[in-house]
Scaffold this active site. Structure first.
Site, PDB file in Angstrom:
ATOM      1  N   ASN A 130       0.948  -1.202  -0.353  1.00  0.00           N
ATOM      2  CA  ASN A 130       0.115   0.220  -0.073  1.00  0.00           C
ATOM      3  C   ASN A 130       0.661   1.061   0.334  1.00  0.00           C
ATOM      4  O   ASN A 130       0.309   2.221  -0.498  1.00  0.00           O
ATOM      5  CB  ASN A 130      -1.225   0.007   1.609  1.00  0.00           C
ATOM      6  CG  ASN A 130      -2.402   1.265   1.835  1.00  0.00           C
ATOM      7  OD1 ASN A 130      -2.289   1.168   0.282  1.00  0.00           O
ATOM      8  ND2 ASN A 130      -1.939   2.203   2.277  1.00  0.00           N
ATOM      9  N   ASP A 183       0.891   6.345  -0.037  1.00  0.00           N
ATOM     10  CA  ASP A 183       0.399   5.741  -0.571  1.00  0.00           C
ATOM     11  C   ASP A 183       1.190   4.830  -1.851  1.00  0.00           C
ATOM     12  O   ASP A 183       1.479   6.856  -2.385  1.00  0.00           O
ATOM     13  CB  ASP A 183      -0.427   5.171  -0.947  1.00  0.00           C
ATOM     14  CG  ASP A 183      -1.461   4.981   0.892  1.00  0.00           C
ATOM     15  OD1 ASP A 183      -1.358   5.356   1.464  1.00  0.00           O
ATOM     16  OD2 ASP A 183      -2.804   4.353   0.489  1.00  0.00           O
ATOM     17  N   ASP A 214      -0.059  -7.298   3.835  1.00  0.00           N
ATOM     18  CA  ASP A 214      -0.280  -6.078   4.898  1.00  0.00           C
ATOM     19  C   ASP A 214      -1.079  -4.916   3.808  1.00  0.00           C
ATOM     20  O   ASP A 214      -1.483  -4.651   2.308  1.00  0.00           O
ATOM     21  CB  ASP A 214       0.985  -5.033   4.833  1.00  0.00           C
ATOM     22  CG  ASP A 214       0.885  -3.620   6.214  1.00  0.00           C
ATOM     23  OD1 ASP A 214      -0.028  -4.248   7.188  1.00  0.00           O
ATOM     24  OD2 ASP A 214       1.107  -2.410   5.308  1.00  0.00           O
ATOM     25  N   GLU A 255      -4.463  -9.041   4.906  1.00  0.00           N
ATOM     26  CA  GLU A 255      -4.652  -8.725   6.271  1.00  0.00           C
ATOM     27  C   GLU A 255      -5.990  -7.472   5.923  1.00  0.00           C
ATOM     28  O   GLU A 255      -5.729  -6.417   5.171  1.00  0.00           O
ATOM     29  CB  GLU A 255      -3.707  -7.780   7.083  1.00  0.00           C
ATOM     30  CG  GLU A 255      -3.943  -6.701   8.543  1.00  0.00           C
ATOM     31  CD  GLU A 255      -3.885  -6.094   8.541  1.00  0.00           C
ATOM     32  OE1 GLU A 255      -3.943  -5.342   9.936  1.00  0.00           O
ATOM     33  OE2 GLU A 255      -3.364  -5.058   7.435  1.00  0.00           O
TER      34      GLU A 255
END
Ligand code: CA
Length: 528
Positions: A130, A183, A214, A255
């Protein structure tokens, strides 16, 4: 400009490790252990845990001999990020292709893979797509609006909501978690291409067995929406075939810190992730042990059975982002055992957070839930020979450590070993169909796990008082006729169970009285 089509590569045999039971993927036979390398074991005396330290402690986790009972018996590792990073925790990566020199070298990591595979353990690495660190050379270069890397991040001339920070040129960059974690911009195909190469490198060149991905729900922003967006799901649908071409056995575990229905959006279709962590069930397990009531656990497990494909979710109690189990449960070993029993009786793929098995305490802030593992009563718990570890151990390490529990059959560590061994030995606990009997008492919970060859029943008294007014009942089950009950965990003798031709049974009491916090796991064997 469009992303290049992934180049097919020949499928290579990966580890030679066994395939899964009864047509299930290998991960349904696996008990994972989440490791924070920095805090596990320091091999070279600089106060920082490292890969060679983890290798040195592998026998604690799995000694390669299924007949011994002195190891924990876990069969998989998830390593929190091991790359060079700006922060101690590693979730702000500076170089996705390197190993953090504080942790060791690439050769050390390959050695770890070899040693783990030899023990039948698979290794997952944390993958953080990310965002990068603001110290990543991509982001440093991206400060120049004329740089090729500028468009690798998300920029706006104006601040439009939270998460925007001023860059060097006066434009604002988007950073969901922290201004130091900008990001990446997946609207730019070059970013996708680069991160695919990162995946290719670790899966194909190095040979890891999968990724824990993640914060995947935040991958791509879409208008004002920052999570669970259609572009994120579309990106995963395109990424999966590429990933599985690299290694069809490699696990994609995400996640998605959200409710089960939203987690299942990423897994139930079979075209995005293999597994997501089940945060709802984790909370339900913790609450059952904390509040001594089975209502939430029963409701959550029943709902999850309907939401997820059979067994296709990752279970845990708490992880590196949450207060440790033992702290939530008021440093009560009996309740920590209850939580562990529910974890390993449940379907899914269980994960143990390092130190959980010895009841390590830890409450936020984050570094305190990621403190060094205490191995002995020696200085600094035997974690390091340095006078000052990277962060201090919990002050109770002289009493709470591996050595203090390893030979005590009643310790939490021994209980985890027993549960994991049962899980490894009994397919019903790993891949059995799951039924949640009524128990007739709020403080008693039960989980029935059934394969064609085996029936295993777990019964847990969540409460601090003995319970006699209870009785297990199911209106429908695959059972039929009379069963004798052999003890797998907890002393019998246990009463027989009689099921009707329909599978229904009622008022079943394996024991007349369940002692406080008692956990019993029994194998039901047909008597005919
Ligand atoms: Ca070290």
């Amino acid at each position: 400009m469009s992303a290049p089509a992934p180049t097919p590569v020949p499928v290579q045999p990966v580890t030679g490790l066994p395939a899964g039971t009864a047509g299930y993927p290998w991960w349904n036979d696996t008990v994972f252990y989440e490791v924070f390398v920095r805090s596990f074991y320091d091999s070279d005396g600089d106060g920082i845990g490292d890969l060679n330290g983890l290798i040195a402690k592998l026998d604690y986790l799995n000694d390669e001999d299924p007949n011994t009972t002195t190891d924990l018996g876990v069969t998989g590792l998830w390593l929190m990020p091991i790359h060079p990073a700006a922060s101690y925790h590693g979730y702000d990566v500076i170089d996705y292709y390197q190993v953090n020199p504080e942790y060791g070298t690439l050769d050390d990591f390959k050695h770890l893979l070899t040693e783990a595979h030899q023990r039948g353990m698979r290794v997952l690495m944390d993958w953080v797509p990310n965002h990068t660190s603001d110290q990543h050379p991509w982001f440093v270069t991206a400060q120049d609006p004329n740089s090729d890397y500028h468009d690798w991040y998300v920029w706006s001339p104006r601040v439009s909501g939270s998460g925007w920070y001023a860059g060097a040129s006066g434009d604002y960059y988007y950073a969901h978690f922290d201004l130091h974690m900008p990001d990446l911009n997946y609207a730019n195909p070059a970013v996708t291409e680069q991160m695919r190469d990162v995946a290719r490198y670790w899966l194909e060149d190095v040979g890891v067995d999968g990724f824990r991905i993640d914060a995947i729900r935040y991958l791509i922003e879409d208008g004002g929406f920052t999570e669970h967006t259609d572009p994120t799901h579309a990106w995963l649908r395109a990424f999966r075939p590429f990933y599985k071409t690299l290694n069809p056995e490699a696990l994609m575990l995400g996640e998605i810190w959200d409710s089960s229905g939203l987690v299942a959006d990423y897994t139930a279709g079979g075209d995005e992730l293999d597994l997501g962590f089940n945060f709802d069930l984790a909370r339900a397990i913790l609450w059952a042990a904390a509040y001594r009531r089975d209502t939430l656990f029963r409701e959550t497990l029943t709902k999850d059975l309907a939401v997820f494909p059979p067994g296709q979710f990752a279970t845990f109690i708490t992880n590196h982002d949450q207060d440790r189990v033992m702290s939530v449960l008021g440093d009560d070993v009996a309740r920590a055992k209850v939580a562990a029993a529910l974890l390993f009786a449940s379907p899914g793929v269980p994960f143990v957070y390092y130190g959980e098995e010895i009841g390590l305490l830890g409450k936020k802030p984050d570094p305190s839930i990621r403190a060094p593992m205490p191995w002995t009563a020696d200085a600094n718990g035997g974690f390091t020979v340095a006078s000052s570890p990277w962060i201090g151990l919990n002050p109770d390490y002289p009493a709470r450590n591996v050595a203090a529990q390893t030979d005590d059959p009643n310790s939490l560590l021994s209980f985890y070993r027993d549960l994991i061994r049962l899980r490894n030995e009994h397919a019903a606990l790993r891949v059995g169909d799951t039924f949640v009997p009524e128990t007739g008492n709020l403080s008693v919970t039960a989980v029935l796990r059934v394969t064609q060859d085996e029936v295993v029943l777990a019964v847990v008294n969540l409460g601090k008082d003995p319970v006699s007014d209870y009785g297990l009942a199911l209106a429908e089950s695959p059972l039929q006729g009379d069963y004798q009950a052999a003890p797998l965990l907890g002393p019998g003798p246990f009463a027989r169970l009689a099921a009707e031709a329909s599978g229904a049974f009622a008022k079943y009491q394996p024991l007349p009285t369940l002692p406080p916090y008692g956990t019993f796991i029994l194998q039901l064997q047909p008597t005919r």
